[in-house]
Design a protein around this motif. Sequence first.
Motif, PDB file in Angstrom:
ATOM      1  N   LEU A   1       9.186  -1.391  -1.060  1.00 33.53           N
ATOM      2  CA  LEU A   1       9.075   0.042  -0.765  1.00 33.53           C
ATOM      3  C   LEU A   1       8.377   0.237   0.579  1.00 33.53           C
ATOM      4  CD1 LEU A   1       9.449   2.973  -1.808  1.00 33.53           C
ATOM      5  CD2 LEU A   1       7.167   2.804  -2.779  1.00 33.53           C
ATOM      6  N   CYS A   2       7.327  -0.561   0.809  1.00 31.27           N
ATOM      7  CA  CYS A   2       6.605  -0.442   2.078  1.00 31.27           C
ATOM      8  C   CYS A   2       7.496  -0.843   3.243  1.00 31.27           C
ATOM      9  CB  CYS A   2       5.345  -1.311   2.056  1.00 31.27           C
ATOM     10  SG  CYS A   2       4.124  -0.691   0.903  1.00 31.27           S
TER      11      CYS A   2
ATOM     12  N   ASN B   1       0.829  -1.209   0.000  1.00 28.61           N
ATOM     13  CA  ASN B   1       0.000   0.000   0.000  1.00 28.61           C
ATOM     14  C   ASN B   1       0.860   1.254   0.000  1.00 28.61           C
ATOM     15  OD1 ASN B   1       0.948  -0.349   2.546  1.00 28.61           O
ATOM     16  ND2 ASN B   1      -0.917   0.232   3.587  1.00 28.61           N
ATOM     17  N   PRO B   2       1.693   1.424  -1.039  1.00 25.82           N
ATOM     18  CA  PRO B   2       2.457   2.676  -1.082  1.00 25.82           C
ATOM     19  C   PRO B   2       1.505   3.856  -1.202  1.00 25.82           C
ATOM     20  CG  PRO B   2       2.600   1.544  -3.179  1.00 25.82           C
ATOM     21  CD  PRO B   2       1.897   0.609  -2.237  1.00 25.82           C
TER      22      PRO B   2
ATOM     23  N   THR C   1       3.422   3.972  -6.832  1.00 25.78           N
ATOM     24  CA  THR C   1       2.465   3.005  -7.359  1.00 25.78           C
ATOM     25  C   THR C   1       2.872   2.499  -8.733  1.00 25.78           C
ATOM     26  OG1 THR C   1       1.228   4.977  -7.937  1.00 25.78           O
ATOM     27  CG2 THR C   1       0.413   3.689  -6.099  1.00 25.78           C
ATOM     28  N   SER C   2       3.920   3.106  -9.333  1.00 24.67           N
ATOM     29  CA  SER C   2       4.314   2.653 -10.666  1.00 24.67           C
ATOM     30  C   SER C   2       5.234   1.432 -10.592  1.00 24.67           C
ATOM     31  CB  SER C   2       5.031   3.784 -11.404  1.00 24.67           C
ATOM     32  OG  SER C   2       6.263   4.058 -10.783  1.00 24.67           O
ATOM     33  N   LEU C   3       5.642   1.059  -9.375  1.00 23.91           N
ATOM     34  CA  LEU C   3       6.533  -0.096  -9.234  1.00 23.91           C
ATOM     35  C   LEU C   3       5.742  -1.393  -9.360  1.00 23.91           C
ATOM     36  CD1 LEU C   3       8.568   1.174  -6.162  1.00 23.91           C
ATOM     37  CD2 LEU C   3       9.310   1.155  -8.533  1.00 23.91           C
ATOM     38  N   SER C   4       6.481  -2.496  -9.528  1.00 23.91           N
ATOM     39  CA  SER C   4       5.822  -3.803  -9.567  1.00 23.91           C
ATOM     40  C   SER C   4       5.405  -4.180  -8.148  1.00 23.91           C
ATOM     41  CB  SER C   4       6.774  -4.844 -10.131  1.00 23.91           C
ATOM     42  OG  SER C   4       7.735  -5.165  -9.147  1.00 23.91           O
ATOM     43  N   GLY C   5       4.584  -5.229  -8.046  1.00 26.25           N
ATOM     44  CA  GLY C   5       4.053  -5.630  -6.747  1.00 26.25           C
ATOM     45  C   GLY C   5       5.151  -5.901  -5.721  1.00 26.25           C
ATOM     46  N   GLY C   6       6.148  -6.677  -6.136  1.00 28.32           N
ATOM     47  CA  GLY C   6       7.225  -7.014  -5.213  1.00 28.32           C
ATOM     48  C   GLY C   6       8.030  -5.791  -4.813  1.00 28.32           C
TER      49      GLY C   6
ATOM     50  N   PHE D   1      -6.115  16.458 -10.955  1.00 25.45           N
ATOM     51  CA  PHE D   1      -5.762  16.019  -9.607  1.00 25.45           C
ATOM     52  C   PHE D   1      -5.997  14.543  -9.345  1.00 25.45           C
ATOM     53  CE2 PHE D   1      -6.593  20.591  -8.856  1.00 25.45           C
ATOM     54  CZ  PHE D   1      -5.314  20.896  -8.443  1.00 25.45           C
ATOM     55  N   GLU D   2      -6.699  13.891 -10.252  1.00 21.24           N
ATOM     56  CA  GLU D   2      -7.034  12.508  -9.956  1.00 21.24           C
ATOM     57  C   GLU D   2      -5.765  11.665  -9.899  1.00 21.24           C
ATOM     58  OE1 GLU D   2      -9.525  10.224 -12.679  1.00 21.24           O
ATOM     59  OE2 GLU D   2     -10.849  10.086 -10.947  1.00 21.24           O
ATOM     60  N   ARG D   3      -5.622  10.912  -8.818  1.00 22.06           N
ATOM     61  CA  ARG D   3      -4.488  10.007  -8.704  1.00 22.06           C
ATOM     62  C   ARG D   3      -5.014   8.608  -8.526  1.00 22.06           C
ATOM     63  NH1 ARG D   3      -0.220  12.874  -4.809  1.00 22.06           N
ATOM     64  NH2 ARG D   3      -2.000  14.084  -4.114  1.00 22.06           N
ATOM     65  N   ARG D   4      -4.342   7.705  -9.146  1.00 25.88           N
ATOM     66  CA  ARG D   4      -4.779   6.307  -9.022  1.00 25.88           C
ATOM     67  C   ARG D   4      -3.864   5.590  -8.048  1.00 25.88           C
ATOM     68  NH1 ARG D   4      -8.574   5.607 -12.273  1.00 25.88           N
ATOM     69  NH2 ARG D   4      -8.839   6.956 -14.072  1.00 25.88           N
ATOM     70  N   TRP D   5      -4.393   4.515  -7.501  1.00 24.29           N
ATOM     71  CA  TRP D   5      -3.560   3.755  -6.582  1.00 24.29           C
ATOM     72  C   TRP D   5      -3.776   2.276  -6.840  1.00 24.29           C
ATOM     73  CZ3 TRP D   5      -7.220   7.336  -5.014  1.00 24.29           C
ATOM     74  CH2 TRP D   5      -8.476   6.810  -4.722  1.00 24.29           C
TER      75      TRP D   5
END
Lengths: 276, 521
Positions: free
Chosen positions: A181-182, A119-120, A171-176, B517-521
């Motif tokens: 990162l977390c 959950n970054p 959030t642009s990183l891969s899952g692992g 401003f919309e950010r995705r997660w």
Amino acid sequence: MDTTAQTDYNPALTGDGADKAQALVYPRIDCKDVSVFYSGKQAVFDVSLPVYDRSVTALIGPSGCGKSTFLRCLNRMNDTIDGAKVTGEIFMDGENINSPEVDPVLLRSRVGMVFQKPNPFPKSIYDNIAYGPRIHGLVEDRQELDAIVEKSLRRAGLWQEVKDRLAQPGTSLSGGQQQRLCIARAIAVRPEVILMDEPCSSLDPIATARIEELIDELRKRYCIVIVTHSMQQAARVSQRTAFFHLGHLVEMGDTDQIFTSPRERRTEDYITGRFG
Amino acid sequence: MNNPPETSLQSEKALKRLRRRRAADTRFRMYGLAALGFALFSLVFLISAIAWKASGAVTYHVVKTDIVLTPERIAPDGNASPEEITRNIEGFYTLVRDDLFAHFPNAGDSLAVRQDFSALVDRLAVLPLARRVARHPSLIGQSVTVEVPVSDDVDLFLKRSSPRSIPFRIRAGAQINPGQGGGMVLAQPDLRSVRTTLTALGEQDGVPSVFVTSKGAVARLSDLGDEAATFELLAGDVADFESTPLKGLIVTVPESRRTISDLQIAWALALRSEGIIRRVPHTSLLTRTDSTYPELAGALAALVGSLLTMLVTGMVAIPMGIFAAIFLEEFAPKNRLTQLIEVNINNLAAVPSIVFGLLGATLLLGTFGLPRSAPLVGGLVLALLILPVVIIAARAALRAVPPSIRSGALAVGASRMQAVFHHVLPLAFPGMLTGAILGMARALGETAPLLLIGMVAFVAEVPSSTTDEATALPVLIYSWASNAERAWEPMTAAVIVILLALLVIMNVIVVMLRRKFERRW
């Protein structure tokens, strides 16, 4: 070294310096009769469990056995759930962290947590790590912050992969990578204990292997408690294992012992795959 | 060899089931398309109908002429104080009218003719000129160019919208002879089309009028024979008709059944062909305030009133709604009381807007004694009206932020407040803003509550503060739409277009903010 009392023995220390070992014989966290209630319904029953420093303690058990709930007692995350009530005493450095006088915010800066799903924050990689040190005032200037970010990422084994793109969203990183990162984010606030709630359950085997390596590495500096569904993982990464069933702590002991010669029938049934 | 066994995938029964399922799929898609098509058609129809009507108000006719501001007319008593000058509308009016009347030396100078002529331009139309002179008294005695709108009847006639008129041409070849009494006779004119039209129109309550014009001269058909057509000269000189081809106009409504007389038509046509009456962009719609004369009315006061009202509404409803939502969603304990509050917020969103108007009238005007017709009160009432909408939208936006973000922040030692303001709020912000602006858009279009707190008053001054008397765009639409004159119709449509444009702008802002401003997660 007192090897007779099972609960006071820390297997991670074998071979280490005696003075250090002496200091760490006593549990880092000592839980006494911890029970958790959700809106009056009891989920964890009188769990007493010591957690040792510089080692990994794995909590295993079938789904819904209360191991995650118990884990969340250790940094008072249950406080954030409406209707949750925790009783019993949890000593950390001789202080009962479950007492109402203890500020959970301060506690959480000493007890970090990594969640099941990465959950970054939807911010840059840099800001993900820098957030904790910033709000706790751990740094004076930008250089110090840069140093913490680099050190945390290095410890999480992510530095080489992201050092050129710290401004990109986490959030642009891969899952692992996100999960590492977390972990880096948790490390950045200089915790003493790191709680991991099934940190690999949403990752593929290769990413899982990397995280496990990392856990093994982190063990040298931190006290780690990990909840896992995978018994192989528990066997691989932990020194001590506690088996939960239906909210009760059934058995705990050295990982080798739990997996080779469990004393309880239920433990044996579970680890041999007869239920769960 | 036997036939291949009938597999279950290809059996008659399976195929039949498949056909039925496909038919159901297609049917469902068709229903969807039909519903969408109907909605689209209605929308396009509505918008184009309004735009078509409003197009009549895009331009209007003005009289543009040079007049000399003689001191005897403007300050007859020798008193040239600004107040006296502004009050002396009659003097300015006489100047303009006499200047125009001078173009028609043959018209005769009876009182009836003068009165008839006065209807070309309304008296109040010279008010801006009077104000200008009052501000710059040095203009007295000078020659100035004035531009005053013609009266709505003349304007509508010149736009051919009411009474309807049909143009025609008389080709060269007709011979023009002076007739008796200053009239003229066209010999051998090709007027078959006119005859057909007149026959088709019939003769209810009188004969439709037929005019021919050339340069500044206008003549009316008085007798249409087989060999010759006799015309009666209404304006200008017979000599002007020498230059053929002539332009003609059939006014379909007989004189007795319209508000504009044949003589007025003749004057208007003559002034237009001389370039004194001209069609210009109707910018005064945006620069003038309300008036009882459609050609002098503008929507500026209502536009400013609406903006002031929106300002109050936004300043009250947006922070209040967002903070209420944050408290309810992030901090309030979940108990009976908060549940009750939640249910009531949802109920409030469904309360008819006029009820809020009543509340405003009794509470804000009655109990607190706030000024009537003020944007302050209107804004407060509308803020109450949209508050539930803003709260509901903001809560939905907060709820859409995944709990894992909150846990993540808490786990690194952020306090609840920090978790909300550092992490949850930035993510929920676009959604909250969307709700807020959509709420504002609803408030912008509300009429009923404003009627009840007196914002329906006739406002001739642009409000300069939130406690001034004001009206709002939808209320202006309401009051203009209830006026009887035809000229109000395109004006009303034009204000509707302005209102729609504002709404579209607000929606575009919403889309842009969300994109940004919309950010995705």
